[in-house]
Design a protein around this motif. Structure first.
Motif, PDB file in Angstrom:
ATOM      1  N   LEU A 124      40.722  32.659  35.288  1.00 43.39           N
ATOM      2  CA  LEU A 124      41.459  33.243  36.404  1.00 43.39           C
ATOM      3  C   LEU A 124      40.741  32.986  37.721  1.00 43.39           C
ATOM      4  O   LEU A 124      39.508  32.948  37.785  1.00 43.39           O
ATOM      5  CB  LEU A 124      41.613  34.756  36.213  1.00 43.39           C
ATOM      6  N   THR A 125      41.517  32.843  38.789  1.00 45.56           N
ATOM      7  CA  THR A 125      40.930  32.832  40.118  1.00 45.56           C
ATOM      8  C   THR A 125      40.502  34.258  40.470  1.00 45.56           C
ATOM      9  O   THR A 125      40.884  35.227  39.789  1.00 45.56           O
ATOM     10  CB  THR A 125      41.938  32.343  41.168  1.00 45.56           C
ATOM     11  N   LYS A 126      39.732  34.410  41.549  1.00 53.40           N
ATOM     12  CA  LYS A 126      39.287  35.740  41.944  1.00 53.40           C
ATOM     13  C   LYS A 126      40.475  36.642  42.259  1.00 53.40           C
ATOM     14  O   LYS A 126      40.504  37.812  41.880  1.00 53.40           O
ATOM     15  CB  LYS A 126      38.353  35.653  43.154  1.00 53.40           C
ATOM     16  N   LYS A 127      41.489  36.112  42.958  1.00 50.93           N
ATOM     17  CA  LYS A 127      42.648  36.922  43.310  1.00 50.93           C
ATOM     18  C   LYS A 127      43.444  37.313  42.070  1.00 50.93           C
ATOM     19  O   LYS A 127      43.918  38.447  41.955  1.00 50.93           O
ATOM     20  CB  LYS A 127      43.539  36.169  44.296  1.00 50.93           C
ATOM     21  N   GLU A 128      43.588  36.380  41.131  1.00 48.59           N
ATOM     22  CA  GLU A 128      44.274  36.690  39.873  1.00 48.59           C
ATOM     23  C   GLU A 128      43.530  37.776  39.115  1.00 48.59           C
ATOM     24  O   GLU A 128      44.143  38.700  38.580  1.00 48.59           O
ATOM     25  CB  GLU A 128      44.404  35.427  39.019  1.00 48.59           C
ATOM     26  N   TYR A 129      42.202  37.666  39.102  1.00 48.76           N
ATOM     27  CA  TYR A 129      41.404  38.696  38.428  1.00 48.76           C
ATOM     28  C   TYR A 129      41.622  40.062  39.084  1.00 48.76           C
ATOM     29  O   TYR A 129      41.805  41.074  38.401  1.00 48.76           O
ATOM     30  CB  TYR A 129      39.913  38.347  38.462  1.00 48.76           C
ATOM     31  N   GLN A 130      41.593  40.103  40.411  1.00 49.18           N
ATOM     32  CA  GLN A 130      41.739  41.376  41.108  1.00 49.18           C
ATOM     33  C   GLN A 130      43.086  42.024  40.826  1.00 49.18           C
ATOM     34  O   GLN A 130      43.173  43.238  40.614  1.00 49.18           O
ATOM     35  CB  GLN A 130      41.554  41.165  42.620  1.00 49.18           C
ATOM     36  N   LEU A 131      44.146  41.226  40.826  1.00 54.47           N
ATOM     37  CA  LEU A 131      45.466  41.757  40.509  1.00 54.47           C
ATOM     38  C   LEU A 131      45.521  42.271  39.077  1.00 54.47           C
ATOM     39  O   LEU A 131      46.025  43.370  38.819  1.00 54.47           O
ATOM     40  CB  LEU A 131      46.531  40.672  40.702  1.00 54.47           C
ATOM     41  N   PHE A 132      44.999  41.476  38.150  1.00 57.34           N
ATOM     42  CA  PHE A 132      45.023  41.854  36.746  1.00 57.34           C
ATOM     43  C   PHE A 132      44.184  43.111  36.521  1.00 57.34           C
ATOM     44  O   PHE A 132      44.577  44.023  35.789  1.00 57.34           O
ATOM     45  CB  PHE A 132      44.503  40.693  35.893  1.00 57.34           C
ATOM     46  N   PHE A 133      43.021  43.171  37.164  1.00 60.19           N
ATOM     47  CA  PHE A 133      42.155  44.343  37.015  1.00 60.19           C
ATOM     48  C   PHE A 133      42.837  45.591  37.562  1.00 60.19           C
ATOM     49  O   PHE A 133      42.759  46.667  36.966  1.00 60.19           O
ATOM     50  CB  PHE A 133      40.822  44.123  37.730  1.00 60.19           C
ATOM     51  N   ARG A 134      43.517  45.452  38.698  1.00 62.88           N
ATOM     52  CA  ARG A 134      44.227  46.597  39.279  1.00 62.88           C
ATOM     53  C   ARG A 134      45.241  47.153  38.292  1.00 62.88           C
ATOM     54  O   ARG A 134      45.331  48.361  38.083  1.00 62.88           O
ATOM     55  CB  ARG A 134      44.927  46.156  40.569  1.00 62.88           C
ATOM     56  N   LEU A 135      46.009  46.280  37.654  1.00 69.85           N
ATOM     57  CA  LEU A 135      47.020  46.718  36.693  1.00 69.85           C
ATOM     58  C   LEU A 135      46.377  47.262  35.420  1.00 69.85           C
ATOM     59  O   LEU A 135      46.778  48.302  34.902  1.00 69.85           O
ATOM     60  CB  LEU A 135      47.947  45.549  36.345  1.00 69.85           C
ATOM     61  N   ALA A 136      45.369  46.550  34.916  1.00 70.19           N
ATOM     62  CA  ALA A 136      44.760  46.917  33.632  1.00 70.19           C
ATOM     63  C   ALA A 136      43.969  48.215  33.705  1.00 70.19           C
ATOM     64  O   ALA A 136      43.859  48.939  32.706  1.00 70.19           O
ATOM     65  CB  ALA A 136      43.859  45.791  33.135  1.00 70.19           C
ATOM     66  N   SER A 137      43.412  48.521  34.870  1.00 72.22           N
ATOM     67  CA  SER A 137      42.616  49.745  34.997  1.00 72.22           C
ATOM     68  C   SER A 137      43.491  50.985  35.162  1.00 72.22           C
ATOM     69  O   SER A 137      42.994  52.105  35.157  1.00 72.22           O
ATOM     70  CB  SER A 137      41.636  49.634  36.166  1.00 72.22           C
TER      71      SER A 137
END
Length: 229
Positions: free
Chosen positions: A153-166
Motif C-alpha cells: 500500500l501507499t502511505k495514503k492507502e494505508y492511512q485510509l485503510f487504518f482509519r476504517l480498520a481501527s
C-alpha cells in the motif's frame, strides 16, 4: 479490579440517566449537565473516558472538546462525541481536534457499550501494531500484512485503510474521509476516495487475502466490517 470512570456530558437529564444505567455494571459514571460543569469536574477529578454531547447550550461540545484537549491531564484520555444524525461537519471537526469516536443519537445501548470498550482498549494499548480479520497493521512502518506477506500500500492507502480498520463497523462518508485524511474541505469529488479503496481491495487480493473486509455502504461511504462470519 477498580472500575474505570466515565464522564457523561449532556444537557438532557434523561439521556444522562439512560447512559448511566447502561454502563453501571462495568463502569462508574460521573455526570455533567453542560460543558462548563464538565470542565470544573475535570479540574479536581480524573476520568478514563468522556462521552460528550455536541449540541448543548452555554458551550457546545466542539468548544468543550477543544478546551479538554488543552488540559495536560486530558491529552491521552479518549473522548467519544454524541451527535445527531447528519451532523457531519461537527463530526469531522471533532475528529480533527482529537475525538476518538462518535455515536449517533438515537443509538442502541449495546452499540454504545461496544464502542466504549473498543476505544478504551485502543487507548490503553501501547503497541505499535494491531490485528483485525487476520490483517496486521504496523503503525511505525505504515504497513499491512497477511500471513507474513506485506500488502504493498501507499502511505495514503494505508492511512485510509487504518482509519476504517481501527473503527470496525463505523461507516465513514467520502466527505469525512477526504477531510480527515487529506486535511482540506471536500469539494464534491469522491473519485479520490473511491480510487484508493479500489486499489486497496485489489492489492489485498493480489496478496492472497480473499475476505471482503471493506464494505461499500451505498449512498454513504465505506466501512470495515465488524464481523466476517
Amino acid at each position: 479490579m477498580k472500575k474505570k470512570i466515565i464522564l457523561i456530558v449532556d444537557d438532557e437529564s434523561d439521556m444522562r440517566e439512560l447512559i448511566s444505567i447502561c454502563l453501571q455494571t462495568d463502569y462508574e459514571t460521573v455526570e455533567a449537565e453542560n460543558g462548563e460543569a464538565a470542565l470544573k469536574i475535570l479540574e479536581t477529578q480524573s476520568v478514563d473516558l468522556v462521552l460528550l454531547d455536541v449540541m448543548m447550550p452555554i458551550m457546545d461540545g466542539i468548544s468543550v472538546l477543544s478546551e479538554m484537549k488543552q488540559m495536560e491531564k486530558m491529552k491521552e484520555i479518549p473522548i467519544i462525541l454524541l451527535t445527531a444524525l447528519g451532523d457531519t461537519d461537527d463530526i469531522v471537526k471533532g475528529l480533527n481536534i482529537g475525538a476518538d469516536d462518535y455515536i449517533v443519537k438515537p443509538f442502541e445501548p449495546r452499540e454504545m457499550v461496544a464502542r466504549i470498550q473498543s476505544v478504551i482498549r485502543r487507548s490503553t494499548n501501547t503497541e505499535q501494531t494491531f490485528e483485525i480479520h487476520d490483517l496486521l497493521f504496523d503503525q511505525e512502518k505504515y504497513q499491512v500484512s497477511h500471513n507474513g506477506r506485506v500488502v504493498p500500500l501507499t502511505k495514503k492507502e494505508y492511512q485510509l485503510f487504518f482509519r476504517l480498520a481501527s473503527h470496525p463497523g463505523r461507516v465513514y462518508s467520502r466527505e469525512q474521509l477526504v477531510e480527515l485524511e487529506w486535511d482540506f474541505s471536500f469539494d464534491g469529488d469522491a473519485r479520490n476516495v473511491d480510487a484508493h479503496i479500489k486499489n486497496i481491495r485489489e492489492k489485498l487480493k493480489k496478496t492472497g487475502y480473499t475476505q471482503k473486509v471493506i464494505e461499500t455502504v451505498w449512498g454513504i461511504g465505506y466501512q470495515v466490517v465488524q464481523d466476517l462470519s
